[in-house]
Design a protein around this motif. Sequence first.
Motif, PDB file in Angstrom:
ATOM      1  N   LEU A 150       0.822  -1.210   0.000  1.00 24.72           N
ATOM      2  CA  LEU A 150       0.000   0.000   0.000  1.00 24.72           C
ATOM      3  C   LEU A 150       0.857   1.261   0.000  1.00 24.72           C
ATOM      4  N   ILE A 151       1.942   1.246   0.733  1.00 26.23           N
ATOM      5  CA  ILE A 151       2.836   2.404   0.782  1.00 26.23           C
ATOM      6  C   ILE A 151       3.460   2.645  -0.588  1.00 26.23           C
ATOM      7  N   VAL A 152       3.911   1.545  -1.227  1.00 23.32           N
ATOM      8  CA  VAL A 152       4.510   1.669  -2.566  1.00 23.32           C
ATOM      9  C   VAL A 152       3.493   2.219  -3.562  1.00 23.32           C
ATOM     10  N   LEU A 153       2.270   1.678  -3.506  1.00 21.63           N
ATOM     11  CA  LEU A 153       1.235   2.159  -4.409  1.00 21.63           C
ATOM     12  C   LEU A 153       0.931   3.629  -4.177  1.00 21.63           C
ATOM     13  N   LEU A 154       0.901   4.032  -2.920  1.00 22.00           N
ATOM     14  CA  LEU A 154       0.649   5.429  -2.590  1.00 22.00           C
ATOM     15  C   LEU A 154       1.747   6.323  -3.140  1.00 22.00           C
ATOM     16  N   LEU A 155       3.002   5.861  -2.980  1.00 26.16           N
ATOM     17  CA  LEU A 155       4.122   6.639  -3.514  1.00 26.16           C
ATOM     18  C   LEU A 155       4.031   6.761  -5.033  1.00 26.16           C
ATOM     19  N   ILE A 156       3.650   5.670  -5.703  1.00 24.58           N
ATOM     20  CA  ILE A 156       3.510   5.697  -7.159  1.00 24.58           C
ATOM     21  C   ILE A 156       2.440   6.703  -7.576  1.00 24.58           C
ATOM     22  N   VAL A 157       1.306   6.665  -6.859  1.00 21.28           N
ATOM     23  CA  VAL A 157       0.219   7.599  -7.163  1.00 21.28           C
ATOM     24  C   VAL A 157       0.672   9.039  -6.970  1.00 21.28           C
ATOM     25  N   LEU A 158       1.414   9.295  -5.880  1.00 19.89           N
ATOM     26  CA  LEU A 158       1.891  10.648  -5.611  1.00 19.89           C
ATOM     27  C   LEU A 158       2.862  11.116  -6.686  1.00 19.89           C
ATOM     28  N   VAL A 159       3.753  10.217  -7.114  1.00 19.02           N
ATOM     29  CA  VAL A 159       4.726  10.580  -8.154  1.00 19.02           C
ATOM     30  C   VAL A 159       4.006  10.879  -9.468  1.00 19.02           C
ATOM     31  N   ILE A 160       3.070   9.985  -9.838  1.00 24.70           N
ATOM     32  CA  ILE A 160       2.324  10.202 -11.080  1.00 24.70           C
ATOM     33  C   ILE A 160       1.516  11.494 -11.000  1.00 24.70           C
ATOM     34  N   GLY A 161       0.878  11.708  -9.846  1.00 30.59           N
ATOM     35  CA  GLY A 161       0.111  12.934  -9.661  1.00 30.59           C
ATOM     36  C   GLY A 161       0.978  14.173  -9.770  1.00 30.59           C
ATOM     37  N   GLY A 162       2.194  14.098  -9.198  1.00 36.24           N
ATOM     38  CA  GLY A 162       3.118  15.223  -9.280  1.00 36.24           C
ATOM     39  C   GLY A 162       3.547  15.504 -10.701  1.00 36.24           C
ATOM     40  N   ILE A 163       3.782  14.437 -11.472  1.00 37.08           N
ATOM     41  CA  ILE A 163       4.179  14.606 -12.867  1.00 37.08           C
ATOM     42  C   ILE A 163       3.048  15.241 -13.675  1.00 37.08           C
ATOM     43  N   VAL A 164       1.828  14.726 -13.482  1.00 35.62           N
ATOM     44  CA  VAL A 164       0.674  15.281 -14.194  1.00 35.62           C
ATOM     45  C   VAL A 164       0.481  16.750 -13.838  1.00 35.62           C
ATOM     46  N   PHE A 165       0.609  17.075 -12.537  1.00 35.18           N
ATOM     47  CA  PHE A 165       0.465  18.469 -12.114  1.00 35.18           C
ATOM     48  C   PHE A 165       1.523  19.343 -12.771  1.00 35.18           C
ATOM     49  N   TRP A 166       2.764  18.860 -12.812  1.00 35.12           N
ATOM     50  CA  TRP A 166       3.851  19.649 -13.395  1.00 35.12           C
ATOM     51  C   TRP A 166       3.625  19.867 -14.885  1.00 35.12           C
ATOM     52  N   LEU A 167       3.111  18.823 -15.578  1.00 35.74           N
ATOM     53  CA  LEU A 167       2.914  18.931 -17.013  1.00 35.74           C
ATOM     54  C   LEU A 167       1.742  19.836 -17.377  1.00 35.74           C
ATOM     55  N   THR A 168       0.722  19.850 -16.517  1.00 33.62           N
ATOM     56  CA  THR A 168      -0.510  20.556 -16.873  1.00 33.62           C
ATOM     57  C   THR A 168      -0.688  21.890 -16.151  1.00 33.62           C
ATOM     58  N   ARG A 169       0.244  22.263 -15.276  1.00 36.29           N
ATOM     59  CA  ARG A 169       0.050  23.511 -14.541  1.00 36.29           C
ATOM     60  C   ARG A 169       0.097  24.690 -15.506  1.00 36.29           C
ATOM     61  N   PRO A 170      -0.688  25.724 -15.273  1.00 40.64           N
ATOM     62  CA  PRO A 170      -0.736  26.852 -16.209  1.00 40.64           C
ATOM     63  C   PRO A 170       0.575  27.621 -16.225  1.00 40.64           C
ATOM     64  N   ASP A 171       0.919  28.104 -17.400  1.00 43.82           N
ATOM     65  CA  ASP A 171       2.089  28.960 -17.558  1.00 43.82           C
ATOM     66  C   ASP A 171       1.663  30.395 -17.273  1.00 43.82           C
ATOM     67  N   VAL A 172       2.342  31.061 -16.368  1.00 46.32           N
ATOM     68  CA  VAL A 172       2.001  32.425 -15.966  1.00 46.32           C
ATOM     69  C   VAL A 172       2.940  33.407 -16.656  1.00 46.32           C
ATOM     70  N   ALA A 173       2.386  34.504 -17.158  1.00 44.61           N
ATOM     71  CA  ALA A 173       3.182  35.514 -17.851  1.00 44.61           C
ATOM     72  C   ALA A 173       4.281  36.046 -16.943  1.00 44.61           C
ATOM     73  N   ARG A 174       5.453  36.253 -17.532  1.00 45.71           N
ATOM     74  CA  ARG A 174       6.600  36.817 -16.810  1.00 45.71           C
ATOM     75  C   ARG A 174       7.001  38.175 -17.350  1.00 45.71           C
ATOM     76  N   VAL A 175       6.407  38.576 -18.454  1.00 35.35           N
ATOM     77  CA  VAL A 175       6.722  39.848 -19.093  1.00 35.35           C
ATOM     78  C   VAL A 175       5.470  40.715 -19.082  1.00 35.35           C
ATOM     79  N   ASP A 176       5.624  41.983 -18.752  1.00 32.01           N
ATOM     80  CA  ASP A 176       4.485  42.896 -18.757  1.00 32.01           C
ATOM     81  C   ASP A 176       3.865  42.943 -20.153  1.00 32.01           C
ATOM     82  N   LEU A 177       2.536  42.913 -20.216  1.00 29.01           N
ATOM     83  CA  LEU A 177       1.852  42.872 -21.495  1.00 29.01           C
ATOM     84  C   LEU A 177       2.244  44.039 -22.388  1.00 29.01           C
ATOM     85  N   ALA A 178       2.403  45.222 -21.812  1.00 28.63           N
ATOM     86  CA  ALA A 178       2.754  46.402 -22.605  1.00 28.63           C
ATOM     87  C   ALA A 178       4.086  46.246 -23.306  1.00 28.63           C
TER      88      ALA A 178
END
Length: 441
Positions: free
Chosen positions: A6-34
């Motif tokens: 169960l611990i291993v499965l939980l770790l796998i789920v957390l790792v996969i979840g972290g990867i999905v979050f990293w891949l799909t997180r929104p990109d935020v602007a770093r340069v002023d629009l003007a």
Amino acid sequence: MRKHILIVLLLIVLVIGGIVFWLTRPDVARVDLAAVTGPRPTISAPRKQLFPTIAVADAIGWPQGAKPIPAAGLAVDAFATGLDHPRWLYRLPNGDVLVAESNSPPREGGGITGWVMGLLMGKAGAGVPSANRITLLRDANGDGVAEQKSAFMTGLNSPFGMALQGDWLYIGNTDALVRVPYKTGDTKITAKPELVVKLQGGGNHWARNVIADPEGKTLYVTVGSASNIAENGIEREKYRANILEVYPAAKTFRVFAAGLRNPNGMAIEPHTKRLWTVVNERDMLGSDLAPDYLTQIEMGDHFGWPWYYWGGYPDQRVEPQNPALQEYSKRPDYALGPHVAALGLTFAGDAKLGGRFANGAFIGEHGSWNRKPVSGYKVVYVPFGDNGYPAKGAKPIDVLTGFLNKDGDAQGRPVGVITDTSGALLVADDVGNVIWRVRGK
């Protein structure tokens, strides 16, 4: 043993979840629009995305009595209400205004892309069937409100641009340029549309604009790309990402300019009589790239799509590469900012909105779906000089704002812009289902 599993499965789920979050997180602007506007915008390093940032404003419409906010010295009221997705406007010689009530045709395919586009269209208020209608608006008493609203043409196929040349009215359906006979004062067309030329339909960009050239011999027609960066193959993009020059007498066309991902609004600059357009650039390079733009168009121009953006910056995602094109990729004249979705375009011409808005371009920015924070959702004005180009150092001036409420929801989204016979500015709002009229106080 079971506890360890169960611990291993939980770790796998957390790792996969972290990867999905990293891949799909929104990109935020770093340069002023003007900084990403004007003739020399900041072009930062691309941030390629596996999944697009999704930050489209929810379409809710206007509460009773609400309306956009005009610039100082201007006022705004409704010219016509109760429309069905009004997208584009055209003024006839007698002052009547035609409105293309239109939406995307049914989209092909499914999968993740189809699901994402369906989600976005629903949130943006675009996921409804097209009315496929052109409506006539007439303000006979000149009080700034159209007292006549009637069906002018029906049975079209996602119509958009309209242009009168000679005794013919030309309409840009999503898959064809067609025409019907027109006499000044006509309030209804019953003639069957005549095919002028077939156009490539389907794909991501469905709207086909059309304007007449100043000499009255040809027409210019926009055909946006079928994809973001030709990811389905460049062969699928034949006669797309182009402005076509159509010869109506012969019913033929040629490519006038290419490498324009999604050209939309077109207008003739009053001083030089040259063709200008606004263009929606590519997605999934981050919230700061690439800027949509306003530019003059000349015969034979190539603006780089899909291989290059902003005059030669390579898009490494495109395969195969095209290094020979880099030095020939034309740099646009004026950046409008990333993902603003510049659609409407008209020059001041006969506008009577005061000296500040006497010589320049009005642009309807429909608003971003993939930038954080959102951009666009307003009408802007770019001041021009007497040489027929944007004034030196000029930045876009807000003409009409307030389309987003304090919660970030879209009460409206501007598209087409034209002037009426009094010199006021008319703005098609395809979420509010209103034509707004902006006038000087």
